[in-house]
Design a protein around this motif. Structure first.
Motif, PDB file in Angstrom:
ATOM      1  N   LEU A 231       0.812  -1.210   0.000  1.00  0.00           N
ATOM      2  CA  LEU A 231       0.000   0.000   0.000  1.00  0.00           C
ATOM      3  C   LEU A 231       0.848   1.263   0.000  1.00  0.00           C
ATOM      4  CD1 LEU A 231      -3.109   0.031   0.214  1.00  0.00           C
ATOM      5  CD2 LEU A 231      -2.857   0.542   2.647  1.00  0.00           C
ATOM      6  N   ASN A 232       2.140   1.090   0.291  1.00  0.00           N
ATOM      7  CA  ASN A 232       3.037   2.235   0.424  1.00  0.00           C
ATOM      8  C   ASN A 232       2.624   3.220   1.503  1.00  0.00           C
ATOM      9  OD1 ASN A 232       5.430   2.211  -1.095  1.00  0.00           O
ATOM     10  ND2 ASN A 232       4.192   2.248  -2.974  1.00  0.00           N
ATOM     11  N   MET A 233       1.960   2.732   2.510  1.00  0.00           N
ATOM     12  CA  MET A 233       1.674   3.582   3.667  1.00  0.00           C
ATOM     13  C   MET A 233       1.478   2.711   4.907  1.00  0.00           C
ATOM     14  SD  MET A 233      -2.263   4.798   2.942  1.00  0.00           S
ATOM     15  CE  MET A 233      -2.711   5.113   4.636  1.00  0.00           C
ATOM     16  N   GLU A 234       1.620   3.315   6.061  1.00  0.00           N
ATOM     17  CA  GLU A 234       1.443   2.567   7.302  1.00  0.00           C
ATOM     18  C   GLU A 234      -0.043   2.349   7.578  1.00  0.00           C
ATOM     19  OE1 GLU A 234       3.920   2.946  10.540  1.00  0.00           O
ATOM     20  OE2 GLU A 234       5.547   2.631   9.086  1.00  0.00           O
ATOM     21  N   ILE A 235      -0.317   1.232   8.173  1.00  0.00           N
ATOM     22  CA  ILE A 235      -1.686   0.876   8.540  1.00  0.00           C
ATOM     23  C   ILE A 235      -1.772   0.805  10.062  1.00  0.00           C
ATOM     24  CG2 ILE A 235      -3.307  -1.089   8.511  1.00  0.00           C
ATOM     25  CD1 ILE A 235      -3.273   0.453   5.924  1.00  0.00           C
ATOM     26  N   SER A 236      -2.859   1.287  10.626  1.00  0.00           N
ATOM     27  CA  SER A 236      -3.023   1.208  12.076  1.00  0.00           C
ATOM     28  C   SER A 236      -3.295  -0.233  12.486  1.00  0.00           C
ATOM     29  CB  SER A 236      -4.181   2.111  12.519  1.00  0.00           C
ATOM     30  OG  SER A 236      -4.646   1.693  13.790  1.00  0.00           O
ATOM     31  N   ARG A 237      -2.381  -0.771  13.280  1.00  0.00           N
ATOM     32  CA  ARG A 237      -2.588  -2.144  13.751  1.00  0.00           C
ATOM     33  C   ARG A 237      -3.812  -2.225  14.656  1.00  0.00           C
ATOM     34  NH1 ARG A 237       2.573  -3.885  16.659  1.00  0.00           N
ATOM     35  NH2 ARG A 237       2.579  -1.698  17.273  1.00  0.00           N
ATOM     36  N   LYS A 238      -4.018  -1.178  15.434  1.00  0.00           N
ATOM     37  CA  LYS A 238      -5.159  -1.174  16.346  1.00  0.00           C
ATOM     38  C   LYS A 238      -6.472  -1.251  15.567  1.00  0.00           C
ATOM     39  CE  LYS A 238      -6.206   2.603  18.589  1.00  0.00           C
ATOM     40  NZ  LYS A 238      -5.890   3.743  19.471  1.00  0.00           N
ATOM     41  N   GLU A 239      -6.555  -0.430  14.519  1.00  0.00           N
ATOM     42  CA  GLU A 239      -7.782  -0.429  13.713  1.00  0.00           C
ATOM     43  C   GLU A 239      -8.009  -1.805  13.087  1.00  0.00           C
ATOM     44  OE1 GLU A 239      -7.786   2.569  10.646  1.00  0.00           O
ATOM     45  OE2 GLU A 239      -9.761   1.906   9.918  1.00  0.00           O
ATOM     46  N   LEU A 240      -6.915  -2.415  12.655  1.00  0.00           N
ATOM     47  CA  LEU A 240      -7.031  -3.726  12.038  1.00  0.00           C
ATOM     48  C   LEU A 240      -7.495  -4.774  13.052  1.00  0.00           C
ATOM     49  CD1 LEU A 240      -6.728  -5.112   9.354  1.00  0.00           C
ATOM     50  CD2 LEU A 240      -4.281  -5.393   9.796  1.00  0.00           C
ATOM     51  N   VAL A 241      -6.912  -4.742  14.242  1.00  0.00           N
ATOM     52  CA  VAL A 241      -7.319  -5.699  15.279  1.00  0.00           C
ATOM     53  C   VAL A 241      -8.812  -5.553  15.579  1.00  0.00           C
ATOM     54  CG1 VAL A 241      -7.143  -6.196  17.763  1.00  0.00           C
ATOM     55  CG2 VAL A 241      -5.068  -6.033  16.363  1.00  0.00           C
ATOM     56  N   ILE A 242      -9.254  -4.326  15.719  1.00  0.00           N
ATOM     57  CA  ILE A 242     -10.671  -4.090  16.032  1.00  0.00           C
ATOM     58  C   ILE A 242     -11.560  -4.639  14.918  1.00  0.00           C
ATOM     59  CG2 ILE A 242     -12.430  -2.287  16.361  1.00  0.00           C
ATOM     60  CD1 ILE A 242     -10.027  -0.614  17.606  1.00  0.00           C
ATOM     61  N   ASN A 243     -11.173  -4.386  13.690  1.00  0.00           N
ATOM     62  CA  ASN A 243     -11.955  -4.889  12.559  1.00  0.00           C
ATOM     63  C   ASN A 243     -11.938  -6.415  12.473  1.00  0.00           C
ATOM     64  OD1 ASN A 243     -13.185  -2.900  10.391  1.00  0.00           O
ATOM     65  ND2 ASN A 243     -11.481  -1.855  11.403  1.00  0.00           N
ATOM     66  N   ILE A 244     -10.795  -7.010  12.776  1.00  0.00           N
ATOM     67  CA  ILE A 244     -10.726  -8.481  12.749  1.00  0.00           C
ATOM     68  C   ILE A 244     -11.656  -9.068  13.803  1.00  0.00           C
ATOM     69  CG2 ILE A 244      -9.253 -10.473  13.269  1.00  0.00           C
ATOM     70  CD1 ILE A 244      -6.910  -8.839  11.998  1.00  0.00           C
ATOM     71  N   VAL A 245     -11.602  -8.507  15.019  1.00  0.00           N
ATOM     72  CA  VAL A 245     -12.455  -9.035  16.086  1.00  0.00           C
ATOM     73  C   VAL A 245     -13.924  -8.890  15.698  1.00  0.00           C
ATOM     74  CG1 VAL A 245     -13.176  -8.759  18.502  1.00  0.00           C
ATOM     75  CG2 VAL A 245     -10.743  -8.666  17.898  1.00  0.00           C
ATOM     76  N   ASN A 246     -14.283  -7.741  15.117  1.00  0.00           N
ATOM     77  CA  ASN A 246     -15.671  -7.541  14.696  1.00  0.00           C
ATOM     78  C   ASN A 246     -16.102  -8.542  13.628  1.00  0.00           C
ATOM     79  OD1 ASN A 246     -16.462  -5.432  16.368  1.00  0.00           O
ATOM     80  ND2 ASN A 246     -15.485  -3.897  15.058  1.00  0.00           N
ATOM     81  N   GLU A 247     -15.272  -8.716  12.614  1.00  0.00           N
ATOM     82  CA  GLU A 247     -15.605  -9.648  11.536  1.00  0.00           C
ATOM     83  C   GLU A 247     -15.665 -11.081  12.055  1.00  0.00           C
ATOM     84  OE1 GLU A 247     -16.218  -9.196   8.231  1.00  0.00           O
ATOM     85  OE2 GLU A 247     -16.115  -7.008   8.401  1.00  0.00           O
ATOM     86  N   PHE A 248     -14.669 -11.424  12.867  1.00  0.00           N
ATOM     87  CA  PHE A 248     -14.585 -12.791  13.387  1.00  0.00           C
ATOM     88  C   PHE A 248     -15.819 -13.135  14.206  1.00  0.00           C
ATOM     89  CE2 PHE A 248     -13.631 -15.923  16.590  1.00  0.00           C
ATOM     90  CZ  PHE A 248     -12.974 -16.907  15.876  1.00  0.00           C
TER      91      PHE A 248
END
Lengths: 327, 327
Positions: A231-248
C-alpha cells in the motif's frame, strides 16, 4: 484508572477536558489524573495540557495497548479480557496456559513481538516488534474436535475481510489458512485445540499478520509481503485488530449459534486463490496432485485427482504455482 | 542416591548386603548409605539392619514410589520419567502442563490421591488416598487427531488384561472407556489431546482404578466396585501399575509402528460387555437406542438402529441394562 482516563479523553478527542472534570467524573484526585496522563504520554499518546483548559487528546499511537483495546471492544462479545505483551515467545502458547487455568471464551492474547512464533507443524513465524500483529483468541466452542478446521476457515474469512475493509486491498485466501495479497502471503493462521475424544476443551486460534514490515529476509522476500509494502503507507494495527475481532465475531457466532457456516464458506470461495487450479497437497508423508474444484458447506476442500476420483480434504499444506507456503 | 540404594537392596531381596559393599558399589560413604536406608524405612520399606551383616530388604510397601517404579520400568519404553504426588488435583491436568513444557513420550504422572479427578466431560472421579491408582501417561503419537479414540481402546485393553493377569478376575470392557467386573465399574479412562487440525501435539491418557477401596458412597455403590471388594484381598498397586505399563506398551507400539490395531480390537471385542445388546448412546444432545453389533478394525463401534440403519460411532456415553456410567 489509566483506562478510565483514556476512555474519557478518547470520548472528547480533540477537545479539552479539565483536570477538575476528570477528577470529579472518576472520583480521584487531580494529582492522580495528572499521573495517569503522564503515563499515557509515555506510552505515546499525544495529549496537550494547558493550565485552566485541561487536557486534550490529539493523537493515539499505533500500539496494541490493552486499555485502549478494552475500551474499543467493550461492546463486543470477544476481547473482554486482553493480555498484552511487549514481547513473548508465542501468543498461542500463552493462550494455552491461560486456557488451562480456566480463561473464558473471548480472551485475547496480543504481543508486539514474538520471539518463538509458530506456524503450522511447529515451523517458525517471524513477528518483528512494532510492525506486526500477533494475536491469539481463546474459544470454547461446543463442537466436535473434527469440526475445529471450521474455526480456521472462519478466521481466514474474518481476517481477509478486515484487511480489505481497512486497506481497500484485494485479499485472497489460500485454503485453509493463509491470506494472500498479490500472490504473496500476508497472514498465517494456526488453530490448536485441547480436546477429549468427543468434545473440545478449548481452541486457540492464532494469527500472525505482516502489517508495517518494510523488508523481509531474502529467503522469504519473494513469497511474503506486508500491508505497508503493498500500500506504500502505514496501517493502524489497532484499527485492524478491532476490525478483525468484529468480523470474526459475526462469523463465529453465526456458526456457533445456528451451525451455519455459509457466510464463511461464501467468503472463502469468493476469495479463494486455489479454486480451479492444479494444486499440490502435502499431508504428513502423502503428496497429492489434484485440481481444487470447490469448498463444501463444511469448509472442506473438494479436489479432483488425475484419475478422476473426487475427494474431500479437511486440512493440508497446499501449494499452487506462484503461491507457496513459506518457511 | 536413594534409588540406587533401593535398587541394590531389591536385587538382593531377603539377603543381607553389608554397608561396606553398598558404600563401595555406589561410591558414597557408609553414613550416606545409612541415611538413605532410614529414608526408605520411613517410606515403609521393611529393612533389617544387623551390625556386621548389613541391610536386608524384607518387604516393600504398596506405595507408588517414583524410585521403585523407575527401577521396575527401567527396561520399558514408557515410564523413564515419572512424577509422583501424595496428592494432586488431577494427574491429567498435571500431565498437560508437563507436556506443554516439552515432556517426552512415556512420561508418567501418578498420585496417591486426586482431589479434583475428572471423568469424561469434566465429571468428578473419586480417588481416595492409599487405595486407588490415578495415572496419566503422556504420549506423542504421529497420528491424526481423529484417531485419538484408538488410544482409549488400547488403554482399555491394556488395563483389562493387566487386571486379569494380576487378580485372575474376569474383566469386561464397556466400550469405549470403562473396565467392568461383575457388572460394576472398576476403572475409567480419560483421553485428552492437544492438536492442530491435522496433527497431534500430545495425548494424555489418564486412568482411575479402584484397587483397595473398601466402601463407596451410597449413590455409586451399586455401579462401582474395587478389586479388593471383588477379591476379598488387597492387591499391590505397584504390581498392577507395572503390568498396565507392560500391556499398554505392547499394544501401543504395535499400533504406532505398524498401524495395526488388531490385537487391541480383539481384546476389546472378546471382553466387550455390550456387543449383542441393546444400548443407549448419548452424544451431547443426541440419544440413540440401538443394538451394538461389532467393533471394527479401527476400534469404532458398529450399531444397528431400530430402523435397520447401521452406523459407526467413535465415542459416546453408553449405557446398557444393569451397567450404567456412574457419577
Amino acid at each position: 484508572m489509566k483506562k478510565e482516563v483514556l476512555e474519557v479523553l478518547k470520548k472528547n478527542k480533540n477537545n479539552f477536558i479539565s483536570g477538575e472534570q476528570l477528577s470529579n467524573r472518576l472520583g480521584v484526585t487531580r494529582t492522580s489524573i495528572w499521573k495517569q496522563i503522564n503515563i499515557l504520554k509515555e506510552e505515546g499518546y499525544k495529549i496537550e495540557s494547558i493550565s485552566r483548559k485541561g487536557y486534550k487528546l490529539i493523537e493515539e499511537p499505533d500500539i496494541l495497548s490493552r486499555d485502549d483495546l478494552l475500551i474499543e471492544l467493550q461492546n463486543n462479545k470477544l476481547g473482554n479480557d486482553i493480555y498484552y505483551f511487549k514481547t513473548i515467545d508465542s501468543t498461542n502458547n500463552y493462550g494455552k496456559k491461560l486456557a488451562l487455568d480456566g480463561a473464558l471464551e473471548g480472551t485475547i492474547v496480543l504481543s508486539d513481538e514474538q520471539t518463538g512464533g509458530r506456524g503450522r507443524l511447529g515451523r517458525a513465524w517471524v513477528s518483528p516488534p512494532g510492525t506486526s500483529i500477533s494475536m491469539s483468541i481463546i474459544l470454547r466452542p461446543t463442537i466436535y474436535p473434527n469440526e475445529a478446521a471450521k474455526i480456521t476457515e472462519i478466521t481466514a474469512a474474518a481476517v481477509a475481510n478486515a484487511i480489505s475493509r481497512v486497506t481497500k486491498l484485494k485479499t485472497g485466501i489460500k485454503w485453509p489458512n493463509d491470506i494472500i495479497i498479490n500472490s504473496k502471503k500476508v497472514c498465517g493462521i494456526l488453530t490448536e485445540m485441547s480436546a477429549e475424544i468427543n468434545s473440545i476443551n478449548y481452541v486457540i486460534v492464532g494469527m500472525g499478520i505482516n502489517v508495517n514490515i518494510n523488508e523481509f529476509p531474502d529467503e522469504i522476500n519473494n513469497v511474503a509481503t506486508s500491508l505497508k509494502k503493498e500500500l506504500n503507507m502505514e496501517i493502524s494495527r489497532k484499527e485492524l485488530v478491532i476490525n478483525i475481532v468484529n468480523e470474526f465475531e459475526k462469523l463465529y457466532y453465526d456458526f456457533i449459534n445456528t451451525g451455519d457456516l455459509s457466510k464463511t464458506v461464501e467468503i472463502c470461495k469468493e476469495k479463494s486463490v486455489i479454486l480451479g487450479k492444479m494444486i499440490k497437497i502435502i499431508n504428513r508423508n502423502e503428496i497429492i496432485i489434484a485440481k481444487a474444484i470447490d469448498i463444501d458447506e463444511n469448509g472442506e476442500l473438494i479436489i479432483k485427482k488425475d484419475d478422476g476420483e473426487i475427494i474431500n480434504i479437511i486440512s493440508g499444506e497446499i501449494s499452487v504455482r506462484g503461491i507457496n507456503s513459506y518457511i
